[in-house]
Design a protein around this motif. Structure first.
Motif, PDB file in Angstrom:
ATOM      1  N   LYS A  77    -156.080  -1.182  -0.395  1.00 37.11           N
ATOM      2  CA  LYS A  77    -157.084  -0.486   0.069  1.00 37.11           C
ATOM      3  C   LYS A  77    -156.022   0.456   1.113  1.00 37.11           C
ATOM      4  O   LYS A  77    -154.843   0.123   1.347  1.00 37.11           O
ATOM      5  CB  LYS A  77    -158.274  -0.898   0.782  1.00 37.11           C
ATOM      6  N   THR A 120    -162.827   8.643   2.201  1.00 38.98           N
ATOM      7  CA  THR A 120    -162.914   8.267   1.095  1.00 38.98           C
ATOM      8  C   THR A 120    -163.347   6.737   1.761  1.00 38.98           C
ATOM      9  O   THR A 120    -163.425   6.304   0.497  1.00 38.98           O
ATOM     10  CB  THR A 120    -161.195   8.387   0.791  1.00 38.98           C
ATOM     11  N   THR A 176    -165.706   3.793   1.856  1.00 39.62           N
ATOM     12  CA  THR A 176    -167.435   3.854   0.185  1.00 39.62           C
ATOM     13  C   THR A 176    -167.529   1.892   0.541  1.00 39.62           C
ATOM     14  O   THR A 176    -168.914   1.640   0.443  1.00 39.62           O
ATOM     15  CB  THR A 176    -166.993   3.205  -0.657  1.00 39.62           C
ATOM     16  N   GLN A 236    -158.914   5.875  -4.578  1.00 42.53           N
ATOM     17  CA  GLN A 236    -159.164   5.412  -5.365  1.00 42.53           C
ATOM     18  C   GLN A 236    -158.423   4.604  -6.426  1.00 42.53           C
ATOM     19  O   GLN A 236    -158.979   3.895  -7.500  1.00 42.53           O
ATOM     20  CB  GLN A 236    -160.529   5.244  -5.577  1.00 42.53           C
ATOM     21  N   HIS A 285    -160.621   1.547  -7.972  1.00 41.86           N
ATOM     22  CA  HIS A 285    -161.606   1.523  -8.809  1.00 41.86           C
ATOM     23  C   HIS A 285    -162.177   2.483  -9.149  1.00 41.86           C
ATOM     24  O   HIS A 285    -161.544   3.903  -8.248  1.00 41.86           O
ATOM     25  CB  HIS A 285    -162.874   1.312  -7.441  1.00 41.86           C
ATOM     26  N   VAL A 301    -164.706   6.121  -8.969  1.00 43.32           N
ATOM     27  CA  VAL A 301    -165.538   6.431  -8.565  1.00 43.32           C
ATOM     28  C   VAL A 301    -166.626   6.966  -9.250  1.00 43.32           C
ATOM     29  O   VAL A 301    -166.433   8.057  -9.294  1.00 43.32           O
ATOM     30  CB  VAL A 301    -165.416   7.118  -6.778  1.00 43.32           C
TER      31      VAL A 301
END
Ligand SMILES: Nc1ncnc2c1ncn2[C@@H]1O[C@H](COP(=O)(O)OP(=O)(O)OP(=O)(O)O)[C@@H](O)[C@H]1O
Length: 892
Positions: free
Chosen positions: A138, A144, A146, A288, A291, A293
Motif C-alpha cells: 500500500k 488517496t 480508501t 493505486q 487496484h 479506482v
C-alpha cells in the motif's frame, strides 16, 4: 522533506544503543544485515514517504523514519542490530493489528506512508532457510486513502490538482472513495484560493520542475515551488509536469472514460481544467497500482453556480465547526444534521459548502421538505428504512477496485434489496426528490438478491479463509465440501479405530501448522505406540506421532482445502465483478438516497425546531419575521431564545403588489451594550439566508428572501500570528475584501470596524465604510458598532436605519432583553460593564468624569440631526457630491 538527499560521507563508526544510526546513507550497505539492505532498497523507491516494514507481528521502521514516527506518534524509540560492523540502528514499531490506526494518524499529519508487508508464510521461508518475501502492498497519502477505517465517514476526502498559467488556473478534484470527479477553470487567482478553502482537499497536486519530484509538503512546510497565494494549511504533492501537459492529460481522460471527445463532459475548451484532471488521473494510477479506482465521469462546474462564502465567512458563521475550538458541536452542521446514512452526512456537508443560486433548485428541495414535514408517517418510515442502507458510494468504490471483502459486498447487496422498499415508499410522495427515488432500476434489486443468496449470513473478514459462500449455490463447491467432510469423518474414525487398536482411550488426532495432522499419546503410554507410528515431537506430557497413511491423507485434505478456498474466492470475485459492472448505476442511486436522507433530516429539524418554509423571490429583499439563531436556540433550549425580525432591501417593481410594497433600508446600524446579542443577531441573519439557499426551512415565523450572490462577514478579528498581521491589519484586509467584491445582491454582516486603532481613526473608517456600503454599493448590510456616532448616517442617507438591542437598567445590574428594536442606543454601557466586571470604584468614578468631559467638548454630534434633507442614493445616484457636503458633520 523537500531538500534532495546530498551524498554523505560513509561512516565506519559502530553505533550503540544510546546513539544508534539514523542515516542509512552514511553506512556501508554491504555490511548491513540482509533485511536492513532490503529495507533500504524499498525506502529508496519512495524516499519522501515513511516506510512501515512488516517483521513478524510488528510493522517496524528504522533510521530517520523511526525517529520521525516515534516523535509523531509518541512511541518509544529503540534500536536493533544492523550488522556486526555497523552496530545499532534506530528503530520503532507498531503491532500489526494496530497498523490502520497508526498509519491513519501519520496520514492525518500529512505524511505519505508506504506499507511493506510479508507476502508469504514466514514459517515456510524459515523452513526453506531464506528471508521472508516482502512487497509494497500500500501507498497511503492523505488524498488517496480508501480504507474504511482511515476515512471520516461523514466527510468527503478530496484529492485536488491545480495547473496555473499566469493568472488563469484549472482545478480538478476527486474523492477516490466515492468516485466523484469534478473540474473547473477560471482567471482569477484569489478565486482559486477561495475554492481550495471551500473544498478543504486533503492533498493538492502541483506540477513543478522541482528536483525532488514526488515529495509531499506537509501543512506549513515551505517550498520555492509553491506560489505565495496558495494557502499553506494544505498538503501539497510536488509532481512532474509531464502528465499535466495537454498532450498527456487529454488522451488519458479520453481513454479512462472511453470517449472520442471531451465535449460531452463540458470541458473540451478548458485546457487548464483538462490538464489538471489528466494529471490527477495519472497520480491515482501511480499510487493505486494494485487496484483500479472507478471514478464517475468527470463533471465540469462553474464557480458562479453557488453562493460565494469566503473562508472568513465560513468560519465566522461556524458552518461546519466552531471558531472557538474548531469543534463540530455547536456548528450549524451539528444543529441541522439528522441524517441516517454516512452518504447523507457527506451530502449535507457538501450542500452547506455550495448553497444554490437557482430559485428552481431551491424550490425543489423546499417542496420535498414540505411534503416530508406534512406527512409524518412517510418521513418516519423513510428515515427508518434509510438506517438499513449502508454507504453505497464508498462500498461501490471498493467493489470496483476489487478490495471489498465479503462483509462489505453483503452490506451493499442488502442495501440494494432495500432500495426497492425505498422506491415503494417514495411512491407515496410527489415532490421532486421523492420522484427521483421512485425510478430505481429493478435489476439492482435482482443483483442484490443474487449476492445475498450466495453469501453466508455472517461472512468472515478474510476472503482466503473460506466459509464465504453458502451451500447449495454451486454444485462443484458442494461436491468439494462433501469430500472434505468425508475426510474429516475419516480422521474421526481413525481416532476411534486407533484407540481400539492400541487400547489407549485418550489417544487423540490433533493438528498444528508446523507438523500438520498427528496422533497424540500421553507420555506414560508412549511404550504402547504401535510400530508404524513415527515419533515427531515430544512435549512434557505428550508424544506426537505421524503415520504414512495419515500423511497421505493430510496431503489430500490440504489440497482439497486449498482448492475449496480457491473456488470460493473465485465465486466471490465473480460476484464482486458483477456488482462492479453496475457501479455507475449504484452511485447514481446513492446520490438520490443521500439527497432524500438530507431532506428528511431537514424536515425532521423543521418539525422539532418549528422552522418555516422561506418564500424565495427575485429581488434584494430580506424580510424575516421573528428569526432565531439555529445553534444558540438549540443550546439554550426551546423557548429561551428571544426572536427578532429583520427587514432589509426591497422587492423588484414586478413583484410589488398592494400590501406587499416593502422598501426597507439597505444598511442597519446596530448598537447596544456588550453581550446584548448583536453578534448573535448578525450571524442569525446570515445563517437564515444561507439555510434558505441550501433549500432548508428556516428558524423564523416567516421569511421572504431574495437570492444573495455572496455573504460577507467581518467579526472581531484576532491577531493572525502566522502571518504576523495585527488585529487591525487583519480587520482592514477583510474590510477591503468586502468593499472590493460586494454587490447590491450581497449580504454584508459587519461586527465592529475600527476598534483596533485610535478612536477617531476607527470612527472615521467605520463611518466611511458604512457610507460606501450604503451609498455606493447598496449592499444589504448590518453594521454592529459601539460608535453611536454612526447613528447620524440615518439622518442623511434614506437607505440607512438605526436599530438597537435593548436592555433594562436596574439599580445594580443590566438585564439583557436581547430584543432588536428601531432606534439608536443613546447610551453606552461600557463603564457599567466594567463596574460589573469588578473594576475598582475609583477607576469607574474617574471614567465617568472623563466621559462627561469628552461628551461636553466633542465636536462630533450626538443624537440625530434635525431638518436635514436626506439623500436617497438608489434613486438619486448622481447626487453623491451633494451628499458628501451634507456629511460634513464634524464642522461647527
Ligand atoms: N436573541 C437572543 N435570545 C437569547 N439569548 C441571546 C440572544 N442573543 C444573544 N443571546 C445570548 O447573549 C450572549 C451574548 O450575545 P452576543 O455575543 O451576540 O453579544 P454582543 O452584543 O455581540 O456583545 P459584544 O458587543 O461584547 O460583542 C450570547 O452568547 C447568547 O447566549
Amino acid at each position: 522533506m523537500t531538500t534532495s538527499p546530498e551524498s554523505p560521507e560513509i561512516t565506519t563508526e559502530i553505533a550503540t544503543k544510546k546513539s544508534p544510526h539514523t542515516d542509512y546513507r552514511k553506512l556501508d550497505r554491504s555490511k548491513l544485515t540482509p533485511m536492513s539492505q532490503h529495507y533500504i532498497e524499498v525506502k529508496e523507491q519512495y524516499p519522501n514517504a515513511l516506510l512501515l516494514y512488516r517483521v513478524g507481528d510488528f510493522f517496524e521502521c528504522f533510521f530517520q523514519d523511526a525517529v520521525t514516527i516515534s516523535q509523531e506518534l509518541e512511541l518509544a524509540l529503540t534500536s536493533k542490530d544492523g550488522g556486526k560492523e555497523i552496530g545499532r540502528v534506530a528503530m520503532t514499531g507498531v503491532p500489526h493489528h494496530a497498523l490502520d490506526r497508526y498509519s491513519r494518524l501519520l496520514v492525518e499529519k500529512g505524511y505519505a506512508v508506504i506499507i511493506c508487508d510479508q507476502v508469504e508464510d514466514a514459517a515456510e521461508a524459515a523452513a526453506a532457510g531464506r528471508m521472508v518475501e516482502r512487497q509494497i502492498t500500500k501507498l497511503l497519502t492523505p488524498g488517496t486513502i480508501t480504507d474504511e477505517g482511515m476515512l471520516h465517514a461523514r466527510k468527503n476526502n478530496y484529492l485536488a490538482a491545480i495547473v496555473i498559467a499566469k493568472d488563469h488556473w484549472g482545478l480538478a478534484y476527486a474523492d477516490i472513495s466515492t468516485g466523484e470527479f469534478l473540474t473547473t477553470q477560471s482567471n482569477n487567482l484569489s478565486a482559486l484560493t477561495l475554492e481550495l478553502l471551500r473544498l478543504q482537499p486533503s492533498e493538492i497536486l502541483i506540477p513543478t520542475n522541482a528536483p525532488d519530484i514526488n515529495s509531499l509538503l506537509r501543512p506549513g512546510e515551505k517550498s520555492d515551488y509553491l506560489a505565495d497565494y496558495l494557502p499553506d494549511c494544505f498538503c501539497y504533492s510536488l509532481r512532474s509536469q509531464i502528465p499535466f501537459t495537454l498532450n498527456e492529460a487529454k488522451p488519458r481522460l479520453l481513454t479512462t472514460f472511453r470517449l472520442k471527445s471531451l465535449e460531452g463532459l463540458g470541458c473540451e475548451e478548458l485546457t487548464l481544467a483538462i490538464r489538471a484532471a489528466g494529471g490527477l488521473l495519472e497520480y491515482i494510477e501511480d499510487t493505486q497500482k494494485a487496484h483500479q479506482v472507478p471514478l464517475q465521469p468527470l463533471k465540469t462546474y462553474n464557480l458562479t453556480e453557488f453562493l460565494v462564502l469566503d473562508y472568513q465567512t465560513r468560519r465566522n458563521l461556524e458552518i461546519t465547526s466552531t471558531v472557538r475550538d474548531n469543534s463540530y458541536y455547536g456548528s450549524l452542521l451539528w444543529a441541522l444534521d439528522r441524517t441516517a446514512t454516512a452518504m447523507g452526512g457527506r451530502a449535507l456537508r457538501r450542500w452547506l459548502s455550495e448553497p444554490l443560486l437557482s430559485i428552481k433548485g431551491i424550490t425543489a428541495r423546499l417542496d420535498t421538505i414540505e411534503e416530508l414535514k406534512e406527512n409524518p408517517s412517510l418521513r418516519t418510515d423513510l428515515r427508518q428504512l434509510l438506517r438499513d442502507i449502508y454507504d453505497l458510494e464508498r462500498i461501490t468504490g471498493r467493489v470496483g477496485a476489487g478490495t471489498a471483502n465479503a462483509r462489505e459486498l453483503l452490506a451493499l447487496a442488502q442495501s440494494l434489496v432495500r432500495l426497492t422498499d425505498l422506491a415503494d415508499l417514495a411512491k407515496g410522495g410527489n415532490s421532486p426528490y421523492l420522484r427521483a427515488l421512485q425510478k430505481i432500476p429493478p435489476d439492482l434489486e435482482a443483483l442484490g438478491k443474487e449476492v445475498v443468496a450466495h453469501l453466508v449470513e455472517t461472512p468472515p473478514l478474510h476472503l482466503k479463509d473460506g466459509g464465504v459462500i453458502q451451500d447449495g449455490v454451486n454444485f462443484q463447491l458442494d461436491e468439494m465440501r462433501r469430500l472434505y467432510e468425508e475426510d474429516q469423518q475419516w480422521l474421526a474414525n481413525l481416532e476411534v479405530s486407533e484407540r481400539q487398536r492400541t487400547g489407549i482411550s485418550n489417544l487423540k488426532i490433533g493438528y498444528n501448522k508446523t507438523f500438520g495432522y498427528y496422533i497424540s499419546l500421553p507420555r506414560a503410554k508412549a511404550d504402547h505406540a504401535p510400530e508404524n507410528y513415527i515419533r515427531k515431537q515430544t512435549l512434557t506430557n505428550e508424544e506426537r506421532y505421524i503415520t504414512p497413511e495419515l500423511k497421505e491423507r493430510e496431503t489430500r485434505i490440504e489440497r482439497a482445502k486449498d482448492e475449496l478456498h480457491e473456488l470460493e474466492y473465485q465465486i466471490f470475485s465473480q460476484l464482486r465483478a458483477k456488482v462492479a459492472e453496475k457501479a455507475q448505476e449504484i452511485r447514481n442511486i446513492a446520490k438520490a438516497v443521500a439527497a432524500i436522507d438530507v431532506l428528511a433530516g431537514l424536515a425532521e429539524v423543521a418539525v422539532y425546531q418549528s422552522y418555516s418554509r422561506p418564500q424565495i423571490t427575485e429581488g434584494r429583499i430580506i424580510e424575516i419575521t421573528d428569526g432565531r439563531h439555529p445553534v444558540v436556540e438549540q443550546s439554550l433550549g426551546m423557548g429561551f431564545f428571544v426572536p427578532n425580525s429583520t427587514n432589509l432591501g426591497s422587492l423588484p417593481p414586478s413583484k410589488i403588489s398592494e400590501g406587499n410594497n416593502q422598501d426597507y433600508p439597505d444598511l442597519i446600524i446596530l448598537t447596544g451594550p456588550n453581550a446584548s446579542g448583536k453578534s448573535c443577531y448578525l450571524r442569525q441573519v446570515g445563517l437564515i439566508q444561507l439555510m434558505a439557499q441550501i433549500g432548508s426551512f428556516v428558524p423564523a415565523k416567516a421569511a421572504l428572501l431574495g437570492i444573495c450572490d455572496r455573504i460577507f462577514t467581518r467579526v472581531g478579528a484576532v491577531d493572525d500570528l502566522a502571518t504576523g498581521q495585527s488585529t487591525f491589519m487583519v480587520e482592514m484586509n477583510e474590510t477591503a475584501n468586502i468593499l472590493n467584491h460586494a454587490t447590491p445582491n450581497s449580504l454584508v454582516l459587519l461586527d465592529e470596524i475600527g476598534r483596533g486603532t485610535a478612536t477617531f481613526d476607527g470612527l472615521s473608517i467605520a463611518w466611511a465604510v458604512a457610507e460606501y456600503l450604503a451609498a455606493e454599493i447598496q449592499a444589504r448590510t448590518i453594521f454592529a458598532t459601539h460608535y453611536h456616532e454612526l447613528n447620524e448616517l440615518a439622518s442623511i442617507l434614506s437607505n440607512v436605519a438605526n436599530y438597537q438591542v435593548t436592555v433594562k437598567e436596574m439599580p445594580n445590574e443590566i438585564i439583557f432583553l436581547h430584543q432588536v428594536r428601531p432606534g439608536g442606543a443613546d447610551k453606552s454601557y461600557g463603564i457599567e460593564a466594567g463596574r460589573l466586571a469588578g473594576l475598582p470604584s475609583v477607576v469607574i468614578d474617574r471614567a465617568r468624569q472623563v466621559m462627561t468631559q469628552i461628551e461636553k467638548h466633542s465636536k462630533i454630534a450626538l443624537g440625530l440631526r434635525q431638518g436635514i434633507q436626506k439623500v436617497n442614493p438608489i434613486k438619486n445616484k448622481k447626487s453623491r457630491e451633494k451628499m458628501l457636503e451634507q456629511l460634513d458633520i464634524f464642522g461647527e
